[in-house]
Design an enzyme around this catalytic site. Structure first.
Site, PDB file in Angstrom:
ATOM      1  CG  ASN A   7     -44.650  35.070  85.328  1.00  0.00           C
ATOM      2  OD1 ASN A   7     -44.872  36.276  85.162  1.00  0.00           O
ATOM      3  ND2 ASN A   7     -43.752  34.622  86.184  1.00  0.00           N
ATOM      4  NE  ARG A  91     -45.058  36.572  89.787  1.00  0.00           N
ATOM      5  CZ  ARG A  91     -44.117  37.476  89.570  1.00  0.00           C
ATOM      6  NH1 ARG A  91     -43.712  37.734  88.343  1.00  0.00           N
ATOM      7  NH2 ARG A  91     -43.567  38.118  90.565  1.00  0.00           N
ATOM      8  CG  HIS A 180     -40.487  36.871  96.211  1.00  0.00           C
ATOM      9  ND1 HIS A 180     -39.380  37.348  96.866  1.00  0.00           N
ATOM     10  CD2 HIS A 180     -40.167  36.828  94.900  1.00  0.00           C
ATOM     11  CE1 HIS A 180     -38.425  37.598  95.993  1.00  0.00           C
ATOM     12  NE2 HIS A 180     -38.881  37.293  94.791  1.00  0.00           N
ATOM     13  CG  ASN A 211     -30.805  36.962  90.639  1.00  0.00           C
ATOM     14  OD1 ASN A 211     -29.949  37.530  91.306  1.00  0.00           O
ATOM     15  ND2 ASN A 211     -30.725  36.826  89.337  1.00  0.00           N
ATOM     16  NE  ARG A 241     -35.454  44.080  92.699  1.00  0.00           N
ATOM     17  CZ  ARG A 241     -36.094  42.916  92.599  1.00  0.00           C
ATOM     18  NH1 ARG A 241     -36.061  42.038  93.588  1.00  0.00           N
ATOM     19  NH2 ARG A 241     -36.776  42.633  91.520  1.00  0.00           N
ATOM     20  N   GLY A 332     -33.583  29.733  94.660  1.00  0.00           N
ATOM     21  CA  GLY A 332     -32.257  29.302  94.194  1.00  0.00           C
ATOM     22  C   GLY A 332     -31.205  29.135  95.281  1.00  0.00           C
ATOM     23  CD  GLU A 335     -35.893  25.572  95.825  1.00  0.00           C
ATOM     24  OE1 GLU A 335     -35.587  24.829  94.873  1.00  0.00           O
ATOM     25  OE2 GLU A 335     -36.874  26.335  95.803  1.00  0.00           O
ATOM     26  CG  ASN A 336     -29.555  24.905  94.553  1.00  0.00           C
ATOM     27  OD1 ASN A 336     -29.509  23.711  94.284  1.00  0.00           O
ATOM     28  ND2 ASN A 336     -30.408  25.736  93.979  1.00  0.00           N
ATOM     29  CD  GLU A 386     -42.826  32.231  92.739  1.00  0.00           C
ATOM     30  OE1 GLU A 386     -41.782  31.813  92.210  1.00  0.00           O
ATOM     31  OE2 GLU A 386     -43.029  33.428  92.965  1.00  0.00           O
TER      32      GLU A 386
HETATM   33  P1  AMP Z   1     -34.009  32.089  91.706  1.00  0.00           P
HETATM   34  O1  AMP Z   1     -34.141  33.570  91.629  1.00  0.00           O
HETATM   35  O2  AMP Z   1     -34.849  31.467  92.769  1.00  0.00           O
HETATM   36  O3  AMP Z   1     -34.136  31.404  90.368  1.00  0.00           O
HETATM   37  O4  AMP Z   1     -32.506  31.827  92.177  1.00  0.00           O
HETATM   38  C1  AMP Z   1     -31.433  32.033  91.299  1.00  0.00           C
HETATM   39  C2  AMP Z   1     -30.171  32.208  92.101  1.00  0.00           C
HETATM   40  O5  AMP Z   1     -29.930  31.034  92.904  1.00  0.00           O
HETATM   41  C3  AMP Z   1     -28.960  32.284  91.196  1.00  0.00           C
HETATM   42  O6  AMP Z   1     -28.702  33.608  90.825  1.00  0.00           O
HETATM   43  C4  AMP Z   1     -27.873  31.776  92.071  1.00  0.00           C
HETATM   44  O7  AMP Z   1     -27.274  32.912  92.653  1.00  0.00           O
HETATM   45  C5  AMP Z   1     -28.543  30.982  93.176  1.00  0.00           C
HETATM   46  N1  AMP Z   1     -28.048  29.611  93.216  1.00  0.00           N
HETATM   47  C6  AMP Z   1     -28.392  28.576  92.434  1.00  0.00           C
HETATM   48  N2  AMP Z   1     -27.674  27.485  92.775  1.00  0.00           N
HETATM   49  C7  AMP Z   1     -26.863  27.836  93.793  1.00  0.00           C
HETATM   50  C8  AMP Z   1     -25.879  27.167  94.573  1.00  0.00           C
HETATM   51  N3  AMP Z   1     -25.581  25.910  94.354  1.00  0.00           N
HETATM   52  N4  AMP Z   1     -25.251  27.858  95.543  1.00  0.00           N
HETATM   53  C9  AMP Z   1     -25.548  29.147  95.754  1.00  0.00           C
HETATM   54  N5  AMP Z   1     -26.451  29.824  95.037  1.00  0.00           N
HETATM   55  C10 AMP Z   1     -27.103  29.192  94.078  1.00  0.00           C
END
Ligand code: AMP
Length: 400
Positions: A7, A91, A180, A211, A241, A332, A335-336, A386
């Site tokens: 990537n 990618r 995505h 993000n 964004r 992010g 999943e969290n 991915e």
């Molecule tokens: P990604 O773009 O999929 O890597 O997601 C990154 C984003 O996931 C980070 O900027 C965080 O804002 C969010 N994130 C990660 N862990 C948590 C959490 N425990 N609670 C809320 N947001 C989270």
């Protein structure tokens, strides 16, 4: 079969080698600051210390050569020679209107990726540099392009057409593409598999909330609609964004602040979202949650608005599919963040009979059913992958 997944960004390169027999990641790494002073390669092998190479990497070609050196290094490598790599999956951000699925790279494909430079000005040139660097470093190995826009190409005209003069579609390919795509494709198919749904008729919603954030609706694995558009700016509220705004805002701010269109677009891409809504607290949702817990009103509103927008898209897409069998959360935040999942599903979609089981929902980053047994719709947490999807497409194409 070992697949190298690449990537490439304009100054970075991420890689993984995936053993397709076991689906194990045998190593992965990141090259930073390509073409900038201070280039650095960090190579990670599970169970071993990181291996770092710090030397000048003026070009992607040099970066790929050093990746080859790292993966075959006597002490830190995972293979004895590049012959053990069977193919490379890349990618590629934008496939324009030409590519509806992944494809083995040849000169025509490279020309088409080049034709899409205007549509993906930050990513496509770097993606092509990655492909050409691999052609030089590993002559004769098949390279496969996996487009972030392929999945969205399943949309019908009623979903992908903008209500603007037709000539802009015909002359400049101005339409909705969605991004995505690799994630939406992977997660929706995984949902069909683990929920035991009919692969031809399953109605699946995927909320990719990171993000960057987007939602897709698909029937039988074919995209019905997805929230990003010509560019990733459209749709949900994201880290930086804005997502959907009245386009007249651009002219209004230009006039008020004496800014150019490009400057305002830059603000909508990089200084908006929850970051902008909170006057710059953070683009990271964790920081926004902490600020909201500490009583910051703007952080509270930003979170509410983010969840509200996700739910509005879910509602719209359930109408687009005339039903839904399964809702998936990934990336992010998806999943969290159990609170976002709970609010979207119950506060806004509760009227459909969607119910979350709080104990099941108290989970992070693992495949899990989180809806209650009496929920009318199955809800899953499904971590996206991915890289694995890129490797799977690559394997399928090179096996023929
Ligand atoms: P990604 O773009 O999929 O890597 O997601 C990154 C984003 O996931 C980070 O900027 C965080 O804002 C969010 N994130 C990660 N862990 C948590 C959490 N425990 N609670 C809320 N947001 C989270």
């Amino acid at each position: 079969m070992n697949i190298l997944v690449l990537n490439c960004g304009s100054s970075s390169l991420k890689y993984q080698i995936i053993n397709m027999d076991t689906k194990d990641v045998i190593c992965k790494g990141l090259v930073e600051r390509i073409g900038i002073e201070g280039s650095k390669l960090t190579h990670k092998v599970p169970g071993k210390d990181n291996y770092v190479i710090e030397e000048a990497m003026p070009t992607h070609k040099r970066a790929v050569e050093l990746v080859m050196a790292a993966i075959t290094d006597a002490d830190h490598g995972v293979i004895s020679s590049v012959d053990e790599i069977d193919a490379i999956g890349h990618r590629v951000l934008h496939g324009g209107q030409k590519f509806t699925k992944s494809i083995v790279v040849n000169e025509d494909v490279k020309a088409a990726i080049r034709e899409c430079f205007d549509l993906g000005p930050l990513h496509n040139p770097a993606n092509l540099m990655g492909i050409e660097a691999c052609e030089l470093a590993m002559p004769g190995k098949p390279n496969v392009a996996v487009f972030d826009t392929s999945f969205g190409m399943g949309m019908e005209p009623k979903a992908f057409r903008y209500a603007i003069p037709l000539e802009y579609l015909n002359k400049y390919s101005v339409r909705r593409y969605g991004f995505h795509g690799t994630s939406h494709d992977y997660v929706s198919h995984r949902a069909i598999e683990i929920a035991g749904l009919d692969p031809k008729t399953a109605k699946v919603l995927v909320c990719h909330l990171g993000n960057g954030a987007s939602i897709s609706a698909s029937i039988g694995g074919v995209c019905v609609d997805t929230s990003m558009g010509l560019t990733p700016l459209e749709g949900l509220i994201m880290g930086t964004r804005s997502g959907d705004v009245d386009p007249a805002i651009i002219q209004y701010i230009c006039n008020k602040e004496g800014k150019t269109v490009n400057e305002v677009l830059d603000i909508l891409n990089k200084k908006s979202g929850v970051y902008g809504m909170t006057n710059g607290i953070s683009s990271d949702f964790r920081d926004i949650e902490i600020a909201a817990e500490n009583g910051n009103k703007d952080a509270e509103i930003a979170l509410e608005a983010f969840r509200y927008r996700v739910a509005k898209y879910c509602g719209a897409y359930i109408a687009a599919m005339n039903g839904v069998d399964c809702i998936c959360f990934t990336a992010g935040v998806g999943e969290n963040d159990k609170v976002t999942r709970k609010i979207v599903c119950e506060q806004y979609l509760g009227y459909l009979g969607v119910k979350i089981d709080d104990e099941r929902n108290n989970v992070r980053g693992q495949e899990k059913l989180i809806s209650a047994d009496d929920s009318t719709v199955k809800v899953y947490l499904l971590p996206t992958n991915e890289e694995l999807k890129i490797a799977m497409d690559t394997e399928e194409l090179v096996k023929g």
